[in-house]
Enzyme design. Structure first.
Site, PDB file in Angstrom:
ATOM      1  CB  VAL A  93       0.766   4.386  11.360  1.00 38.81           C
ATOM      2  CG1 VAL A  93       1.342   4.893  10.534  1.00 38.81           C
ATOM      3  CG2 VAL A  93       0.927   4.227  12.948  1.00 38.81           C
ATOM      4  CE1 TYR A 109      -6.914  -3.411  13.674  1.00 41.33           C
ATOM      5  CE2 TYR A 109      -6.499  -1.702  15.450  1.00 41.33           C
ATOM      6  CZ  TYR A 109      -6.277  -2.932  14.665  1.00 41.33           C
ATOM      7  OH  TYR A 109      -4.293  -1.836  14.149  1.00 41.33           O
ATOM      8  CG  ASP A 159      -6.529 -13.718   1.689  1.00 40.29           C
ATOM      9  OD1 ASP A 159      -6.250 -13.400   2.513  1.00 40.29           O
ATOM     10  OD2 ASP A 159      -7.911 -13.400   1.349  1.00 40.29           O
ATOM     11  CE  LYS A 169      -4.277  -5.047  14.517  1.00 36.95           C
ATOM     12  NZ  LYS A 169      -2.915  -6.230  13.578  1.00 36.95           N
ATOM     13  CB  ILE A 182       2.713   0.421   8.638  1.00 36.24           C
ATOM     14  CG1 ILE A 182       2.605   1.204   9.968  1.00 36.24           C
ATOM     15  CG2 ILE A 182       4.462  -0.447   9.689  1.00 36.24           C
ATOM     16  CD1 ILE A 182       1.640   0.880  10.969  1.00 36.24           C
ATOM     17  CD  GLN A 223      -3.319   0.694   0.238  1.00 37.69           C
ATOM     18  OE1 GLN A 223      -2.283   1.492  -0.798  1.00 37.69           O
ATOM     19  NE2 GLN A 223      -3.617   0.193   0.031  1.00 37.69           N
TER      20      GLN A 223
HETATM   21  P1  NAD Z   1      -1.870   0.006   5.021  1.00 39.19           P
HETATM   22  O1  NAD Z   1      -2.242   1.817   4.753  1.00 39.19           O
HETATM   23  O2  NAD Z   1      -0.387  -0.173   4.553  1.00 39.19           O
HETATM   24  O3  NAD Z   1      -2.525  -1.380   3.658  1.00 39.19           O
HETATM   25  C1  NAD Z   1      -2.411  -2.783   4.344  1.00 39.19           C
HETATM   26  C2  NAD Z   1      -2.049  -3.461   3.299  1.00 39.19           C
HETATM   27  O4  NAD Z   1      -2.218  -4.674   3.160  1.00 39.19           O
HETATM   28  C3  NAD Z   1      -2.786  -3.368   2.106  1.00 39.19           C
HETATM   29  O5  NAD Z   1      -1.507  -2.918   0.786  1.00 39.19           O
HETATM   30  C4  NAD Z   1      -3.728  -4.430   1.694  1.00 39.19           C
HETATM   31  O6  NAD Z   1      -3.776  -4.725  -0.003  1.00 39.19           O
HETATM   32  C5  NAD Z   1      -2.819  -5.410   2.377  1.00 39.19           C
HETATM   33  N1  NAD Z   1      -3.798  -6.693   2.449  1.00 39.19           N
HETATM   34  C6  NAD Z   1      -5.594  -6.310   3.664  1.00 39.19           C
HETATM   35  N2  NAD Z   1      -5.494  -7.456   3.152  1.00 39.19           N
HETATM   36  C7  NAD Z   1      -4.746  -8.896   3.091  1.00 39.19           C
HETATM   37  C8  NAD Z   1      -4.654 -10.147   3.068  1.00 39.19           C
HETATM   38  N3  NAD Z   1      -5.938 -10.594   3.219  1.00 39.19           N
HETATM   39  N4  NAD Z   1      -3.649 -10.712   2.377  1.00 39.19           N
HETATM   40  C9  NAD Z   1      -2.824 -10.318   2.290  1.00 39.19           C
HETATM   41  N5  NAD Z   1      -2.732  -8.275   2.559  1.00 39.19           N
HETATM   42  C10 NAD Z   1      -3.401  -7.714   2.575  1.00 39.19           C
HETATM   43  O7  NAD Z   1      -2.270  -0.605   6.425  1.00 39.19           O
HETATM   44  P2  NAD Z   1      -1.584   0.086   7.712  1.00 39.19           P
HETATM   45  O8  NAD Z   1      -2.517   0.899   8.497  1.00 39.19           O
HETATM   46  O9  NAD Z   1      -0.054   0.207   7.050  1.00 39.19           O
HETATM   47  O10 NAD Z   1      -1.380  -1.081   8.270  1.00 39.19           O
HETATM   48  C11 NAD Z   1      -0.693  -1.699   8.323  1.00 39.19           C
HETATM   49  C12 NAD Z   1      -0.735  -2.673   9.907  1.00 39.19           C
HETATM   50  O11 NAD Z   1      -0.405  -1.767  10.755  1.00 39.19           O
HETATM   51  C13 NAD Z   1      -2.257  -3.337  10.607  1.00 39.19           C
HETATM   52  O12 NAD Z   1      -1.563  -4.960  11.118  1.00 39.19           O
HETATM   53  C14 NAD Z   1      -2.641  -2.939  11.017  1.00 39.19           C
HETATM   54  O13 NAD Z   1      -3.875  -2.802  11.759  1.00 39.19           O
HETATM   55  C15 NAD Z   1      -1.369  -2.505  11.709  1.00 39.19           C
HETATM   56  N6  NAD Z   1      -1.680  -1.121  12.271  1.00 39.19           N
HETATM   57  C16 NAD Z   1      -1.661  -0.133  12.211  1.00 39.19           C
HETATM   58  C17 NAD Z   1      -2.269   1.745  12.163  1.00 39.19           C
HETATM   59  C18 NAD Z   1      -2.544   2.952  12.101  1.00 39.19           C
HETATM   60  O14 NAD Z   1      -3.562   3.228  11.945  1.00 39.19           O
HETATM   61  N7  NAD Z   1      -2.425   2.354  10.924  1.00 39.19           N
HETATM   62  C19 NAD Z   1      -2.024   1.241  14.528  1.00 39.19           C
HETATM   63  C20 NAD Z   1      -1.848   0.561  14.948  1.00 39.19           C
HETATM   64  C21 NAD Z   1      -1.362  -0.282  13.804  1.00 39.19           C
END
Ligand code: NAD
Length: 251
Positions: free
Chosen positions: A186, A153, A64, A157, A24, A16
């Site tokens: 984030v 969620y 996936d 986690k 991330i 992404q």
């Molecule tokens: P992101 O914007 O990078 O998007 C998530 C990516 O995961 C996308 O590219 C999507 O295509 C891919 N994805 C979704 N389902 C999938 C699957 N079943 N198989 C393979 N790929 C899949 O997301 P992010 O916000 O950077 O989040 C990444 C991780 O960080 C997650 O585990 C999220 O829970 C965690 N996180 C995020 C935040 C936040 O605020 N963004 C905070 C704490 C933790």
């Protein structure tokens, strides 16, 4: 040369990125490449976004993370992974009373079972190679803090923290280090799309009031830097440890 020179890495949710804002996972792929990783296997369900990763040290794999057979095949193709970053996760944002069985199960499949599957397939080779670093993505919304509309969620986690600690215990004498990362909100592309959800009126409060302790949301690159540390040998005495990165969110 670099902090990851000689290392083969795998990152899920690697694709992404919108304009200059990476998720991330993608920010971490870029950090791993910058620090000299030999190879980064970039896993994502989104083929189109994955194609934007053009380095000749990246292997793109459309997969996936719920696909157990696909993960087995991936582990057969890459028996030399030193660093496994289980980043994939989805955010279910509804109250418990409005949550279906299917939503509950899918949240646990994507956020927790995927890590079980990846670890089960990649660990044996890591052990036979003499060690490795596993990084699992949790959240400040977990056992650390309750957040409105995030009970499912948060349950997934919190489970990630338990999984990581147990796994670290089981393999501490195999040279395997296993740590967990817990960020506050984030500024990733997926966070941007969630914050425009009109039903999620609390999100503004969470992100802008609570994070005001440091004055802004976390940047994906800041979380990537933490993952870089955990991937590298600099973090050689860390295992089973919970790394909160939250700008004061849990204060
Ligand atoms: P992101 O914007 O990078 O998007 C998530 C990516 O995961 C996308 O590219 C999507 O295509 C891919 N994805 C979704 N389902 C999938 C699957 N079943 N198989 C393979 N790929 C899949 O997301 P992010 O916000 O950077 O989040 C990444 C991780 O960080 C997650 O585990 C999220 O829970 C965690 N996180 C995020 C935040 C936040 O605020 N963004 C905070 C704490 C933790």
């Amino acid at each position: 040369t670099g902090r990851l020179s000689g290392k083969h890495c795998l990152v899920t949710a690697a694709a992404q990125g919108v304009m200059l804002v990476a998720g991330i996972g993608r920010a971490t792929v870029e950090a791993f490449l910058r620090e000299g990783a030999v190879l980064v296997v970039a896993v994502d369900i989104n083929a189109q976004k994955l194609n934007e990763l053009t380095s000749d040290r990246v292997v793109r794999r459309v997969l996936d993370v719920r696909d157990g057979e696909g993960i087995k095949a991936l582990a057969r193709d890459h028996p030399d992974i030193d660093v496994l970053f289980n980043c994939a996760g989805i955010v279910h944002q509804r109250p418990l009373l409005e949550t279906t069985d299917q939503e509950w199960n899918n949240s646990f499949d994507v956020n927790v079972k995927s890590m079980f599957l990846f670890c089960r397939e990649f660990l044996p080779k890591m052990i036979s190679r003499g060690g490795g670093s596993i990084i699992n993505m949790s959240s400040a919304a977990s056992s650390l803090r309750g957040i409105d509309r995030r009970c499912v969620y948060g349950a997934t986690k919190a489970a990630v923290i338990g999984l990581t600690k147990g796994l670290a215990m089981e393999h501490v004498r195999d040279g395997i280090r296993c740590n967990v990362v817990c960020p506050s909100p984030v500024a990733s592309p997926s966070f941007g799309s969630r914050s425009t959800d009109p039903e999620d009126s609390d999100l503004e409060h969470i992100s802008f009031m609570e994070n005001k302790r440091i004055g802004r949301l976390a940047k994906p690159e800041e979380v990537a830097n933490l993952c870089l540390y955990l991937a590298s040998d600099e973090s050689s005495y860390h295992t089973g440890n919970v790394f909160v990165i939250d700008g004061g969110f849990t204060l």
